[in-house]
Design a protein around this motif. Sequence first.
Motif, PDB file in Angstrom:
ATOM      1  N   UNK A   1      50.246  33.240  49.044  1.00 12.59           N
ATOM      2  CA  UNK A   1      50.432  34.668  48.750  1.00 12.59           C
ATOM      3  C   UNK A   1      50.568  34.920  47.133  1.00 12.59           C
ATOM      4  N   UNK A   2      49.777  35.825  46.720  1.00 19.66           N
ATOM      5  CA  UNK A   2      49.954  36.079  45.190  1.00 19.66           C
ATOM      6  C   UNK A   2      51.203  36.675  44.859  1.00 19.66           C
ATOM      7  N   UNK A   3      51.836  35.918  43.718  1.00 14.41           N
ATOM      8  CA  UNK A   3      52.850  36.825  43.165  1.00 14.41           C
ATOM      9  C   UNK A   3      52.489  37.895  42.407  1.00 14.41           C
ATOM     10  N   UNK A   4      53.430  38.875  42.374  1.00 13.13           N
ATOM     11  CA  UNK A   4      53.178  40.313  41.850  1.00 13.13           C
ATOM     12  C   UNK A   4      54.076  40.446  40.510  1.00 13.13           C
ATOM     13  N   UNK A   5      53.374  40.813  39.601  1.00  9.45           N
ATOM     14  CA  UNK A   5      54.009  41.380  38.313  1.00  9.45           C
ATOM     15  C   UNK A   5      53.979  42.814  38.062  1.00  9.45           C
ATOM     16  N   UNK A   6      54.977  43.563  37.854  1.00  7.58           N
ATOM     17  CA  UNK A   6      54.834  44.969  37.450  1.00  7.58           C
ATOM     18  C   UNK A   6      55.382  45.111  35.886  1.00  7.58           C
ATOM     19  N   UNK A   7      54.114  45.502  35.188  1.00  2.00           N
ATOM     20  CA  UNK A   7      54.246  46.146  33.916  1.00  2.00           C
ATOM     21  C   UNK A   7      54.311  47.547  33.653  1.00  2.00           C
ATOM     22  N   UNK A   8      55.768  47.554  33.045  1.00  2.00           N
ATOM     23  CA  UNK A   8      56.154  49.062  32.926  1.00  2.00           C
ATOM     24  C   UNK A   8      56.078  49.329  31.302  1.00  2.00           C
ATOM     25  N   UNK A   9      55.303  49.997  30.999  1.00  5.03           N
ATOM     26  CA  UNK A   9      54.971  50.455  29.540  1.00  5.03           C
ATOM     27  C   UNK A   9      54.513  51.609  29.226  1.00  5.03           C
ATOM     28  N   UNK A  10      54.981  52.580  28.496  1.00  7.89           N
ATOM     29  CA  UNK A  10      54.253  53.994  28.038  1.00  7.89           C
ATOM     30  C   UNK A  10      52.904  53.646  27.236  1.00  7.89           C
TER      31      UNK A  10
ATOM     32  N   UNK B   1      45.381  39.535  30.947  1.00  7.50           N
ATOM     33  CA  UNK B   1      45.867  38.235  30.819  1.00  7.50           C
ATOM     34  C   UNK B   1      46.674  37.768  32.067  1.00  7.50           C
ATOM     35  N   UNK B   2      47.465  38.651  32.805  1.00 10.09           N
ATOM     36  CA  UNK B   2      48.138  38.000  33.875  1.00 10.09           C
ATOM     37  C   UNK B   2      47.122  38.057  35.049  1.00 10.09           C
ATOM     38  N   UNK B   3      46.033  38.699  35.420  1.00  9.73           N
ATOM     39  CA  UNK B   3      45.121  38.834  36.440  1.00  9.73           C
ATOM     40  C   UNK B   3      44.448  37.352  36.233  1.00  9.73           C
ATOM     41  N   UNK B   4      44.194  37.012  35.133  1.00 13.55           N
ATOM     42  CA  UNK B   4      43.671  35.540  34.832  1.00 13.55           C
ATOM     43  C   UNK B   4      44.508  34.519  35.132  1.00 13.55           C
ATOM     44  N   UNK B   5      45.668  34.670  35.372  1.00  9.88           N
ATOM     45  CA  UNK B   5      46.658  33.606  35.730  1.00  9.88           C
ATOM     46  C   UNK B   5      46.783  33.565  37.182  1.00  9.88           C
ATOM     47  N   UNK B   6      46.339  34.568  37.852  1.00  7.67           N
ATOM     48  CA  UNK B   6      46.257  34.697  39.357  1.00  7.67           C
ATOM     49  C   UNK B   6      47.272  35.545  39.925  1.00  7.67           C
ATOM     50  N   UNK B   7      47.965  36.364  39.152  1.00 12.93           N
ATOM     51  CA  UNK B   7      48.770  37.196  39.687  1.00 12.93           C
ATOM     52  C   UNK B   7      48.307  38.574  39.922  1.00 12.93           C
ATOM     53  N   UNK B   8      48.741  39.375  40.904  1.00 16.85           N
ATOM     54  CA  UNK B   8      48.621  40.463  41.340  1.00 16.85           C
ATOM     55  C   UNK B   8      49.225  41.434  40.675  1.00 16.85           C
ATOM     56  N   UNK B   9      48.867  42.666  39.760  1.00 18.25           N
ATOM     57  CA  UNK B   9      49.581  43.390  38.736  1.00 18.25           C
ATOM     58  C   UNK B   9      49.463  44.715  39.130  1.00 18.25           C
ATOM     59  N   UNK B  10      50.594  45.388  39.325  1.00 19.71           N
ATOM     60  CA  UNK B  10      51.017  46.909  39.567  1.00 19.71           C
ATOM     61  C   UNK B  10      51.635  47.385  37.965  1.00 19.71           C
ATOM     62  N   UNK B  11      51.124  48.457  37.810  1.00 16.17           N
ATOM     63  CA  UNK B  11      51.517  49.172  36.353  1.00 16.17           C
ATOM     64  C   UNK B  11      52.298  50.501  36.670  1.00 16.17           C
ATOM     65  N   UNK B  12      52.857  50.789  35.778  1.00 19.24           N
ATOM     66  CA  UNK B  12      53.745  52.057  35.607  1.00 19.24           C
ATOM     67  C   UNK B  12      54.010  52.495  34.237  1.00 19.24           C
ATOM     68  N   UNK B  13      54.059  53.640  33.739  1.00 16.10           N
ATOM     69  CA  UNK B  13      54.263  54.207  32.588  1.00 16.10           C
ATOM     70  C   UNK B  13      55.633  54.677  32.175  1.00 16.10           C
ATOM     71  N   UNK B  14      56.398  54.984  33.081  1.00 19.16           N
ATOM     72  CA  UNK B  14      57.754  55.036  33.079  1.00 19.16           C
ATOM     73  C   UNK B  14      58.696  54.561  34.154  1.00 19.16           C
ATOM     74  N   UNK B  15      59.984  54.591  33.869  1.00 16.95           N
ATOM     75  CA  UNK B  15      60.949  54.045  34.843  1.00 16.95           C
ATOM     76  C   UNK B  15      60.652  54.698  36.290  1.00 16.95           C
TER      77      UNK B  15
END
Length: 122
Positions: A1-10, A21-35
Amino acid sequence: MKKTVMVVDDQPGIRMLLEEVLKREGYEITTASNGKEALDKIIEKKPDLLMVDYRLPIMDAKGLLNTLQEREIYIPAILMSGLIEEIESRRDEFPMVEEVFAKPFNIDDARLHVNRILQQNR
């Protein structure tokens, strides 16, 4: 199962760069613009790693990390900030934080730290 990284930045550019960059490393990415948005998504599906900008609108990194701690949700985190000295001096307030990146950061260093943290926390 793919590891998931959440990137939180406005800043959309930082979210897109880290996502690419992290998708190329094989990770699943979710993002958010605030806490607050991040917290809602974490409750839905807990990521394996958080990359959080220190200063965010609505709910900042401190608010997000404290809320997770209060709810006993542990997620290893990387804090990103232009105010590196301020964060380093208060690092003991953030037990989930495994790494602090000064902005702007070297993307290759970021990739290496993400890989290391995710391999340590299998």
